[in-house]
Motif scaffolding. Structure first.
Motif, PDB file in Angstrom:
ATOM      1  N   MET A 195      -7.615 -37.840   7.124  1.00 34.90           N
ATOM      2  CA  MET A 195      -6.787 -36.270   7.353  1.00 34.90           C
ATOM      3  C   MET A 195      -7.900 -36.050   7.815  1.00 34.90           C
ATOM      4  SD  MET A 195      -5.168 -33.292   5.080  1.00 34.90           S
ATOM      5  CE  MET A 195      -3.580 -34.344   4.631  1.00 34.90           C
ATOM      6  N   ASN A 196      -8.278 -34.960   9.037  1.00 34.23           N
ATOM      7  CA  ASN A 196      -9.091 -34.138   9.631  1.00 34.23           C
ATOM      8  C   ASN A 196      -8.951 -32.776   8.154  1.00 34.23           C
ATOM      9  OD1 ASN A 196     -10.621 -32.423   9.987  1.00 34.23           O
ATOM     10  ND2 ASN A 196      -9.882 -32.819  12.844  1.00 34.23           N
ATOM     11  N   ILE A 197     -10.305 -32.263   7.584  1.00 34.62           N
ATOM     12  CA  ILE A 197     -10.695 -31.423   6.595  1.00 34.62           C
ATOM     13  C   ILE A 197     -10.902 -30.108   7.049  1.00 34.62           C
ATOM     14  CG2 ILE A 197     -11.897 -30.850   5.116  1.00 34.62           C
ATOM     15  CD1 ILE A 197     -12.577 -33.480   4.035  1.00 34.62           C
ATOM     16  N   SER A 198     -11.159 -30.209   8.587  1.00 34.01           N
ATOM     17  CA  SER A 198     -11.482 -28.837   8.400  1.00 34.01           C
ATOM     18  C   SER A 198      -9.956 -28.355   9.676  1.00 34.01           C
ATOM     19  CB  SER A 198     -12.208 -28.685  10.045  1.00 34.01           C
ATOM     20  OG  SER A 198     -11.015 -29.521  11.187  1.00 34.01           O
ATOM     21  N   ALA A 199      -8.589 -29.066   9.482  1.00 35.05           N
ATOM     22  CA  ALA A 199      -7.699 -28.966   9.798  1.00 35.05           C
ATOM     23  C   ALA A 199      -6.736 -28.236   9.202  1.00 35.05           C
ATOM     24  CB  ALA A 199      -6.972 -30.161  10.612  1.00 35.05           C
ATOM     25  N   LEU A 200      -7.154 -28.507   7.667  1.00 36.24           N
ATOM     26  CA  LEU A 200      -6.668 -27.360   6.137  1.00 36.24           C
ATOM     27  C   LEU A 200      -7.025 -26.559   6.831  1.00 36.24           C
ATOM     28  CD1 LEU A 200      -7.238 -30.305   3.493  1.00 36.24           C
ATOM     29  CD2 LEU A 200      -5.114 -30.113   4.938  1.00 36.24           C
ATOM     30  N   SER A 201      -8.204 -25.814   7.120  1.00 37.39           N
ATOM     31  CA  SER A 201      -8.178 -24.499   7.291  1.00 37.39           C
ATOM     32  C   SER A 201      -7.996 -23.651   8.306  1.00 37.39           C
ATOM     33  CB  SER A 201      -9.624 -24.183   6.930  1.00 37.39           C
ATOM     34  OG  SER A 201     -10.484 -24.811   7.546  1.00 37.39           O
ATOM     35  N   ASP A 202      -7.745 -24.392   9.798  1.00 34.85           N
ATOM     36  CA  ASP A 202      -7.570 -24.160  10.650  1.00 34.85           C
ATOM     37  C   ASP A 202      -6.025 -23.171  10.635  1.00 34.85           C
ATOM     38  OD1 ASP A 202      -6.862 -23.447  13.119  1.00 34.85           O
ATOM     39  OD2 ASP A 202      -7.075 -25.285  14.631  1.00 34.85           O
ATOM     40  N   PRO A 203      -6.523 -22.207  11.077  1.00 39.77           N
ATOM     41  CA  PRO A 203      -4.893 -20.766  11.399  1.00 39.77           C
ATOM     42  C   PRO A 203      -3.827 -21.084  12.248  1.00 39.77           C
ATOM     43  CG  PRO A 203      -7.227 -19.413  11.231  1.00 39.77           C
ATOM     44  CD  PRO A 203      -7.628 -20.668  11.602  1.00 39.77           C
ATOM     45  N   ALA A 204      -3.977 -21.884  13.236  1.00 44.39           N
ATOM     46  CA  ALA A 204      -2.925 -22.432  14.316  1.00 44.39           C
ATOM     47  C   ALA A 204      -2.083 -23.657  13.447  1.00 44.39           C
ATOM     48  CB  ALA A 204      -3.502 -23.220  15.177  1.00 44.39           C
ATOM     49  N   THR A 205      -3.528 -24.409  12.613  1.00 41.81           N
ATOM     50  CA  THR A 205      -2.151 -25.951  11.960  1.00 41.81           C
ATOM     51  C   THR A 205      -1.493 -25.263  11.161  1.00 41.81           C
ATOM     52  OG1 THR A 205      -4.077 -26.937  12.535  1.00 41.81           O
ATOM     53  CG2 THR A 205      -3.148 -28.114  11.297  1.00 41.81           C
ATOM     54  N   SER A 206      -1.941 -24.120  10.141  1.00 45.02           N
ATOM     55  CA  SER A 206      -1.524 -23.658   9.328  1.00 45.02           C
ATOM     56  C   SER A 206      -0.498 -23.006   9.892  1.00 45.02           C
ATOM     57  CB  SER A 206      -2.193 -22.612   8.145  1.00 45.02           C
ATOM     58  OG  SER A 206      -3.447 -23.322   7.564  1.00 45.02           O
ATOM     59  N   GLN A 207      -0.148 -21.836  10.627  1.00 41.22           N
ATOM     60  CA  GLN A 207       0.866 -21.453  11.334  1.00 41.22           C
ATOM     61  C   GLN A 207       1.537 -22.787  11.252  1.00 41.22           C
ATOM     62  OE1 GLN A 207       2.307 -17.999  11.168  1.00 41.22           O
ATOM     63  NE2 GLN A 207       3.459 -18.423  12.640  1.00 41.22           N
ATOM     64  N   SER A 208       1.690 -23.331  12.302  1.00 38.84           N
ATOM     65  CA  SER A 208       2.600 -24.207  12.439  1.00 38.84           C
ATOM     66  C   SER A 208       3.210 -25.147  11.692  1.00 38.84           C
ATOM     67  CB  SER A 208       1.675 -25.273  13.998  1.00 38.84           C
ATOM     68  OG  SER A 208       2.498 -26.162  14.421  1.00 38.84           O
ATOM     69  N   SER A 209       2.162 -25.583  10.748  1.00 37.12           N
ATOM     70  CA  SER A 209       3.284 -26.287   9.854  1.00 37.12           C
ATOM     71  C   SER A 209       4.757 -25.224   8.742  1.00 37.12           C
ATOM     72  CB  SER A 209       2.053 -26.459   8.838  1.00 37.12           C
ATOM     73  OG  SER A 209       2.716 -27.027   7.171  1.00 37.12           O
ATOM     74  N   ALA A 210       4.140 -24.061   8.599  1.00 39.72           N
ATOM     75  CA  ALA A 210       4.844 -22.997   8.242  1.00 39.72           C
ATOM     76  C   ALA A 210       5.529 -22.830   9.184  1.00 39.72           C
ATOM     77  CB  ALA A 210       3.884 -21.841   8.072  1.00 39.72           C
ATOM     78  N   THR A 211       5.762 -23.209   9.881  1.00 43.64           N
ATOM     79  CA  THR A 211       7.153 -23.018  11.425  1.00 43.64           C
ATOM     80  C   THR A 211       7.887 -24.090  10.854  1.00 43.64           C
ATOM     81  OG1 THR A 211       5.860 -21.231  12.911  1.00 43.64           O
ATOM     82  CG2 THR A 211       7.455 -22.469  13.011  1.00 43.64           C
ATOM     83  N   GLN A 212       7.144 -25.362  11.209  1.00 37.57           N
ATOM     84  CA  GLN A 212       7.895 -26.279  10.879  1.00 37.57           C
ATOM     85  C   GLN A 212       9.166 -26.428   9.330  1.00 37.57           C
ATOM     86  OE1 GLN A 212       5.001 -29.853  11.183  1.00 37.57           O
ATOM     87  NE2 GLN A 212       5.276 -28.903  13.345  1.00 37.57           N
ATOM     88  N   ILE A 213       8.141 -25.870   8.893  1.00 37.90           N
ATOM     89  CA  ILE A 213       8.851 -26.268   7.647  1.00 37.90           C
ATOM     90  C   ILE A 213       9.931 -25.245   7.337  1.00 37.90           C
ATOM     91  CG2 ILE A 213       8.980 -25.847   5.091  1.00 37.90           C
ATOM     92  CD1 ILE A 213       5.623 -26.634   5.225  1.00 37.90           C
ATOM     93  N   ALA A 214       9.856 -23.626   7.708  1.00 41.84           N
ATOM     94  CA  ALA A 214      10.599 -23.187   7.941  1.00 41.84           C
ATOM     95  C   ALA A 214      12.106 -23.286   8.639  1.00 41.84           C
ATOM     96  CB  ALA A 214      10.188 -21.374   8.051  1.00 41.84           C
ATOM     97  N   HIS A 215      11.523 -23.933  10.355  1.00 38.07           N
ATOM     98  CA  HIS A 215      12.797 -24.604  11.098  1.00 38.07           C
ATOM     99  C   HIS A 215      13.478 -25.223  10.782  1.00 38.07           C
ATOM    100  CE1 HIS A 215      14.298 -27.071  13.935  1.00 38.07           C
ATOM    101  NE2 HIS A 215      14.670 -26.098  14.603  1.00 38.07           N
ATOM    102  N   SER A 216      13.122 -26.701   9.137  1.00 34.99           N
ATOM    103  CA  SER A 216      14.043 -27.539   9.025  1.00 34.99           C
ATOM    104  C   SER A 216      14.827 -27.408   7.808  1.00 34.99           C
ATOM    105  CB  SER A 216      13.107 -28.681   8.405  1.00 34.99           C
ATOM    106  OG  SER A 216      13.454 -29.592   8.213  1.00 34.99           O
ATOM    107  N   LYS A 217      14.256 -25.358   7.369  1.00 41.51           N
ATOM    108  CA  LYS A 217      14.487 -25.311   6.259  1.00 41.51           C
ATOM    109  C   LYS A 217      16.285 -24.605   6.639  1.00 41.51           C
ATOM    110  CE  LYS A 217      11.438 -25.033   2.223  1.00 41.51           C
ATOM    111  NZ  LYS A 217      10.700 -24.421   1.518  1.00 41.51           N
ATOM    112  N   LEU A 218      16.112 -23.945   7.738  1.00 40.13           N
ATOM    113  CA  LEU A 218      17.184 -23.011   8.041  1.00 40.13           C
ATOM    114  C   LEU A 218      17.754 -23.709   9.096  1.00 40.13           C
ATOM    115  CD1 LEU A 218      14.637 -20.086   9.573  1.00 40.13           C
ATOM    116  CD2 LEU A 218      15.975 -19.726   7.776  1.00 40.13           C
TER     117      LEU A 218
END
Length: 222
Positions: free
Chosen positions: A1-24
């Motif tokens: 895993m690319n550790i730097s990606a964990l602190s990337d705001p764009a990556t975090s936002q994309s992940s949060a959107t995917q989770i929200a999309h799946s749940k909704l």
């Protein structure tokens, strides 16, 4: 895993959107967010435990899936249902999945057949045990039946139609009285026709399978 990606705001936002999309998506498909319900951001934030921005993005994505409607200046709502909408979904499923099944069978391989048999066995076992995982494997079976057609766009349409159809079944309720109907037998004879290479019979059986389910659901659709 690319550790730097964990602190990337764009990556975090994309992940949060995917989770929200799946749940909704699940809440709408299962009817927990009823058809026509106004989808208020503040309310959804409490349900999902996430921020407003991922929820807005997820709702926008769900509009392309025909599960959410955007109202200009008035936010979002869960897509409404109707007998006319259900009838159109059923017609399109029969037509497009019939086409995809024919193409899949024309491209028949031993690997594809083996995969279908395995998925069918797993689905049957889950149905008999009344497992909550049955619905997931049920979709896997139907998508696998048509998944050998080498037409990504056609498969995308079929996948979307499956979800729109399954929404009506959830809304009608899991305890629909099928009056002695043996759905597992219907799946098995469709599989038998595919294995035998009988394209016309397989397509007819798949269409009958959907139309029979549709006839039961119509009584629950308003």
């Amino acid at each position: 895993m690319n550790i730097s990606a964990l602190s990337d705001p764009a990556t975090s936002q994309s992940s949060a959107t995917q989770i929200a999309h799946s749940k909704l998506r699940e809440l709408i498909l299962t009817g927990e967010l009823a058809p026509g319900t106004k989808l208020k951001i503040d309310h959804l934030r409490k349900i999902l435990g996430t921020g407003a921005s991922p929820i807005r993005e997820a709702l926008s994505l769900l509009t392309s899936d025909q599960l959410v409607v955007r109202h200009e200046q008035r936010g979002f709502s869960a897509a409404a249902t109707s007998s006319e909408d259900f009838a159109e979904i059923l017609r399109l499923r029969c037509s497009l999945e019939g086409m995809a099944l024919r193409q899949s069978m024309e491209n028949k391989t031993d690997e594809w057949i083996e995969s279908l048999v395995i998925i069918h066995h797993r689905m049957s076992r889950l149905q008999q045990s009344r497992s909550d995982d049955f619905e997931r494997e049920h979709k896997n079976f139907h998508m696998a039946l048509i998944g050998n057609c080498d037409s990504p766009l056609l498969l995308r349409f079929c996948n979307q139609l499956y979800d729109l159809n399954i929404r009506y079944r959830f809304i009608a309720g899991r305890s629909i009285d099928y009056k002695g109907r043996k759905v597992d037998d219907e799946h098995r004879i469709i599989l038998d026709a595919v294995v035998a290479g009988d394209i016309d019979r397989a397509e007819d059986l798949l269409r009958s399978h959907y139309e029979t389910t549709g006839a039961f659901l119509k009584a629950y659709i308003k």
